[in-house]
Design an enzyme around this catalytic site. Structure first.
Site, PDB file in Angstrom:
ATOM      1  N   TYR A   1       0.856  -1.183   0.000  1.00 16.82           N
ATOM      2  CA  TYR A   1       0.000   0.000   0.000  1.00 16.82           C
ATOM      3  C   TYR A   1       0.893   1.234   0.000  1.00 16.82           C
ATOM      4  O   TYR A   1       1.770   1.383   0.841  1.00 16.82           O
ATOM      5  CB  TYR A   1      -0.912   0.027   1.222  1.00 16.82           C
ATOM      6  CG  TYR A   1      -1.989   1.084   1.107  1.00 16.82           C
ATOM      7  CD1 TYR A   1      -3.264   0.759   0.681  1.00 16.82           C
ATOM      8  CD2 TYR A   1      -1.717   2.429   1.376  1.00 16.82           C
ATOM      9  CE1 TYR A   1      -4.254   1.732   0.532  1.00 16.82           C
ATOM     10  CE2 TYR A   1      -2.673   3.406   1.222  1.00 16.82           C
ATOM     11  CZ  TYR A   1      -3.948   3.051   0.807  1.00 16.82           C
ATOM     12  OH  TYR A   1      -4.909   4.016   0.640  1.00 16.82           O
TER      13      TYR A   1
ATOM     14  N   ASN B   1      -3.622   6.025   5.792  1.00 14.46           N
ATOM     15  CA  ASN B   1      -4.344   6.863   6.751  1.00 14.46           C
ATOM     16  C   ASN B   1      -5.061   6.004   7.796  1.00 14.46           C
ATOM     17  O   ASN B   1      -4.859   4.790   7.869  1.00 14.46           O
ATOM     18  CB  ASN B   1      -5.320   7.788   6.009  1.00 14.46           C
ATOM     19  CG  ASN B   1      -6.398   7.014   5.249  1.00 14.46           C
ATOM     20  OD1 ASN B   1      -6.640   5.826   5.502  1.00 14.46           O
ATOM     21  ND2 ASN B   1      -7.039   7.682   4.305  1.00 14.46           N
TER      22      ASN B   1
ATOM     23  N   SER C   1       4.465   9.882  13.039  1.00 15.66           N
ATOM     24  CA  SER C   1       5.929   9.894  12.960  1.00 15.66           C
ATOM     25  C   SER C   1       6.547  10.440  14.248  1.00 15.66           C
ATOM     26  O   SER C   1       5.954  11.268  14.935  1.00 15.66           O
ATOM     27  CB  SER C   1       6.381  10.753  11.782  1.00 15.66           C
ATOM     28  OG  SER C   1       5.912  10.219  10.570  1.00 15.66           O
TER      29      SER C   1
ATOM     30  N   GLN D   1      10.371  15.665  11.097  1.00 12.37           N
ATOM     31  CA  GLN D   1       9.263  14.762  11.429  1.00 12.37           C
ATOM     32  C   GLN D   1       7.982  15.531  11.722  1.00 12.37           C
ATOM     33  O   GLN D   1       6.889  15.079  11.395  1.00 12.37           O
ATOM     34  CB  GLN D   1       9.639  13.885  12.619  1.00 12.37           C
ATOM     35  CG  GLN D   1      10.704  12.864  12.291  1.00 12.37           C
ATOM     36  CD  GLN D   1      10.358  12.044  11.058  1.00 12.37           C
ATOM     37  OE1 GLN D   1       9.428  11.245  11.056  1.00 12.37           O
ATOM     38  NE2 GLN D   1      11.118  12.238   9.989  1.00 12.37           N
TER      39      GLN D   1
ATOM     40  N   HIS E   1       5.399  16.095   8.926  1.00  3.91           N
ATOM     41  CA  HIS E   1       4.571  15.009   8.396  1.00  3.91           C
ATOM     42  C   HIS E   1       3.093  15.256   8.675  1.00  3.91           C
ATOM     43  O   HIS E   1       2.262  15.184   7.780  1.00  3.91           O
ATOM     44  CB  HIS E   1       4.983  13.670   9.004  1.00  3.91           C
ATOM     45  CG  HIS E   1       6.076  12.983   8.252  1.00  3.91           C
ATOM     46  ND1 HIS E   1       5.915  12.505   6.981  1.00  3.91           N
ATOM     47  CD2 HIS E   1       7.348  12.685   8.602  1.00  3.91           C
ATOM     48  CE1 HIS E   1       7.033  11.948   6.569  1.00  3.91           C
ATOM     49  NE2 HIS E   1       7.930  12.055   7.538  1.00  3.91           N
TER      50      HIS E   1
ATOM     51  N   GLU F   1      10.625   5.931  17.119  1.00 13.49           N
ATOM     52  CA  GLU F   1      10.783   5.465  15.738  1.00 13.49           C
ATOM     53  C   GLU F   1      12.170   5.843  15.203  1.00 13.49           C
ATOM     54  O   GLU F   1      12.909   5.001  14.709  1.00 13.49           O
ATOM     55  CB  GLU F   1       9.693   6.098  14.874  1.00 13.49           C
ATOM     56  CG  GLU F   1       9.771   5.741  13.403  1.00 13.49           C
ATOM     57  CD  GLU F   1       8.772   6.522  12.571  1.00 13.49           C
ATOM     58  OE1 GLU F   1       8.511   6.109  11.428  1.00 13.49           O
ATOM     59  OE2 GLU F   1       8.255   7.560  13.046  1.00 13.49           O
ATOM     60  N   HIS F   2      12.523   7.133  15.308  1.00 13.85           N
ATOM     61  CA  HIS F   2      13.831   7.619  14.878  1.00 13.85           C
ATOM     62  C   HIS F   2      14.559   8.199  16.089  1.00 13.85           C
ATOM     63  O   HIS F   2      14.028   9.077  16.761  1.00 13.85           O
ATOM     64  CB  HIS F   2      13.690   8.735  13.835  1.00 13.85           C
ATOM     65  CG  HIS F   2      12.856   8.372  12.643  1.00 13.85           C
ATOM     66  ND1 HIS F   2      11.537   8.774  12.520  1.00 13.85           N
ATOM     67  CD2 HIS F   2      13.156   7.665  11.528  1.00 13.85           C
ATOM     68  CE1 HIS F   2      11.064   8.314  11.369  1.00 13.85           C
ATOM     69  NE2 HIS F   2      12.023   7.641  10.752  1.00 13.85           N
TER      70      HIS F   2
ATOM     71  N   ASP G   1      15.624   8.317   5.673  1.00 13.96           N
ATOM     72  CA  ASP G   1      14.310   8.240   5.030  1.00 13.96           C
ATOM     73  C   ASP G   1      14.420   7.921   3.550  1.00 13.96           C
ATOM     74  O   ASP G   1      13.525   7.309   2.977  1.00 13.96           O
ATOM     75  CB  ASP G   1      13.567   9.565   5.202  1.00 13.96           C
ATOM     76  CG  ASP G   1      12.608   9.546   6.377  1.00 13.96           C
ATOM     77  OD1 ASP G   1      12.459   8.482   7.000  1.00 13.96           O
ATOM     78  OD2 ASP G   1      12.006  10.598   6.666  1.00 13.96           O
TER      79      ASP G   1
ATOM     80  N   GLU H   1       0.078 -36.285  28.910  1.00 18.93           N
ATOM     81  CA  GLU H   1      -0.905 -35.296  28.470  1.00 18.93           C
ATOM     82  C   GLU H   1      -2.259 -35.927  28.139  1.00 18.93           C
ATOM     83  O   GLU H   1      -3.196 -35.232  27.762  1.00 18.93           O
ATOM     84  CB  GLU H   1      -0.377 -34.542  27.249  1.00 18.93           C
ATOM     85  CG  GLU H   1       0.816 -33.649  27.563  1.00 18.93           C
ATOM     86  CD  GLU H   1       1.277 -32.833  26.366  1.00 18.93           C
ATOM     87  OE1 GLU H   1       0.783 -33.065  25.249  1.00 18.93           O
ATOM     88  OE2 GLU H   1       2.135 -31.953  26.561  1.00 18.93           O
TER      89      GLU H   1
ATOM     90  N   HIS I   1      -1.058 -40.009  20.075  1.00 19.21           N
ATOM     91  CA  HIS I   1       0.303 -39.477  19.922  1.00 19.21           C
ATOM     92  C   HIS I   1       1.323 -40.513  20.412  1.00 19.21           C
ATOM     93  O   HIS I   1       2.334 -40.789  19.747  1.00 19.21           O
ATOM     94  CB  HIS I   1       0.475 -38.187  20.734  1.00 19.21           C
ATOM     95  CG  HIS I   1      -0.047 -36.947  20.073  1.00 19.21           C
ATOM     96  ND1 HIS I   1      -1.380 -36.732  19.863  1.00 19.21           N
ATOM     97  CD2 HIS I   1       0.608 -35.865  19.567  1.00 19.21           C
ATOM     98  CE1 HIS I   1      -1.543 -35.557  19.278  1.00 19.21           C
ATOM     99  NE2 HIS I   1      -0.348 -35.009  19.079  1.00 19.21           N
TER     100      HIS I   1
END
Length: 439
Positions: free
Chosen positions: A139, A223, A246, A268, A271, A336-337, A370, A424, A429
């Site tokens: 996207y 968005n 951001s 930032q 943004h 983030e940064h 970036d 178990e 099994h």
């Protein structure tokens, strides 16, 4: 108009109070968005292409009419190549250079992600096999701004991983197609591009329609509607992450040009209004210089109103006791940064455990990362760097365990497995293992 930006002093208030002030913001999920997204996804699952076309015509104001179908939104390889050829030389060269650096970094990353096998003394072979995903959806935002860099950062690691088909969706409001986005798709080797966006595009990628095959994973930012849709379809497909606003956190020892730091905070904040930009520094006099730089430089910025709102609502200049405390706060914020703008950045980087990406030294501006350094710019936000990683080749691969038990190995392992299975209460099994034991 003077910008109002919070000034905090950790020497005057409790550490936790400082942290609480910085982390006070919590993004709310709008009930109306969730309700709308739920309906859109249901309609796409029920009516396929018809619903995708209907919503795209409505939200992106493209009057193709339902009869035209998804074909009206297809952007073919010829158009992508034409967009690349028509770019100004400087833009084309910049895209190609950035793409090559991103490819080289992720090729190196792939080398570290090889499978393995080992053979035990009795001949049993164990290991791990790594294989790429078959089909991935990317996207790419296409509303207020267009991001060709996001095309490169999402598509190139998928290609390096060996993904069989990459399908890119990008909204084209009013029918306008960003030529740099199309050119980036050509450079990155995207297999199919469709000019649709929003929750309907996410639903189409996740569940498929008459003309769109469902993908295995959806990556890329969008968005609030796109984020809500990705959250909804997770489980039917994989997703990279739910991206929040951001963030940039600058840890500075007071030796960097204050104009540089101010502009890094702007990078930032521009943004959107919800972006977060924070400076941590032990030097009060230097913080005052950065504040003066902010006041001086803001009027020169085309997106000054967005920056102003972001810095006023979510920005902060924080005087810390020392660089040790700055690193402690940085770990709690898990930004983030993270820029460590200091004379000896590595000594402080060694103390950082949580950050999406670290930029070390005064010349390592976040903006370089970036676009063209090479490491991925799709990063965890909203403190998820505590447990998440940047997008990478590993996001487009999956791991399968390899187990080849020898006859001798079955004698040893069978007894162990049977004992545990009986414990178990799973008799089948146990018997399955015991049948392979020699009498």
């Amino acid at each position: 108009m003077m910008i109002q930006i919070r000034k905090l002093d950790s020497t005057a208030i409790d550490f936790q109070e400082t942290l609480d002030a910085l982390l006070a913001f919590e993004a709310e999920t709008d009930f109306a968005i969730e309700k709308a997204v739920t309906e859109i996804i249901a309609q796409v699952r029920a009516r396929g292409d018809e619903a995708v076309v209907e919503y795209t015509n409505k939200f992106d104001r493209i009057p193709h009419g339902g009869a035209a179908g998804i074909g009206a939104f297809e952007i073919g390889q010829q158009e992508l190549d034409a967009a690349l050829a028509a770019l100004p030389d400087a833009q084309r060269a910049a895209l190609q250079t950035a793409a090559e650096r991103i490819r080289v970094f992720h090729e190196r990353q792939k080398q570290e992600l090889q499978g393995f096998t080992y053979t035990e003394a009795d001949g049993t072979i164990l290991g791990q096999r790594i294989t790429p995903l078959d089909r991935v959806g990317i996207y790419v935002p296409g509303g207020k701004a267009a991001y060709p860099s996001s095309v490169l950062m999402n598509a190139i690691p998928a290609k390096v991983a060996g993904v069989g088909e990459i399908v890119m969706v990008v909204p084209t409001p009013d029918g306008v197609k960003n030529q740099m986005v199309l050119a980036a798709a050509a450079i990155a080797g995207v297999d199919r591009v469709i000019g649709i966006g929003g929750a309907q595009a996410v639903a189409a990628l996740a569940y498929g329609t008459e003309t769109i095959q469902p993908v295995d994973k959806i990556v890329g930012p969008g968005n609030a509607y796109v984020a809500a849709a990705k959250r909804r379809v997770f489980g039917a497909v994989g997703i990279d992450m739910i991206a929040g606003p951001s963030e940039i956190l600058v840890v500075c020892d007071g030796t960097t040009d204050p104009d540089w730091v101010a502009m890094d905070l702007f990078s930032q904040a521009e943004h959107d209004e919800l972006a977060q930009a924070i400076l941590l520094c032990p030097d009060a006099e230097y913080i005052a210089k950065v504040e003066a730089s902010i006041q001086k430089l803001l009027p020169t910025m085309p997106r000054q109103e967005t920056i102003r709102t972001s810095l006023t609502d979510r920005g902060a200049l924080v005087k810390v006791r020392d660089m040790e405390e700055a690193c402690e706060i940085a770990n709690a914020i898990a930004a983030e940064h993270l820029e460590i703008s200091a004379e000896e950045p590595q000594q402080w980087a060694d103390k950082i455990r949580h950050a999406g990406a670290m930029f070390l030294g005064r010349f390592s501006s976040e903006s370089l990362g970036d676009y063209c350094c090479g490491p991925n710019h799709v990063l965890p936000t909203s403190r998820t760097a505590r447990f998440s990683s940047p997008l990478g080749v590993y996001d487009f691969q999956k791991r399968s365990s390899v187990i080849q038990v020898s006859e001798a190995g079955a004698q040893t392992l069978g007894k162990i497995a049977a004992e545990l299975a009986y414990g178990e209460g799973l008799q089948a099994h146990a018997r399955s293992a015991e049948l392979r034991l020699k009498s």
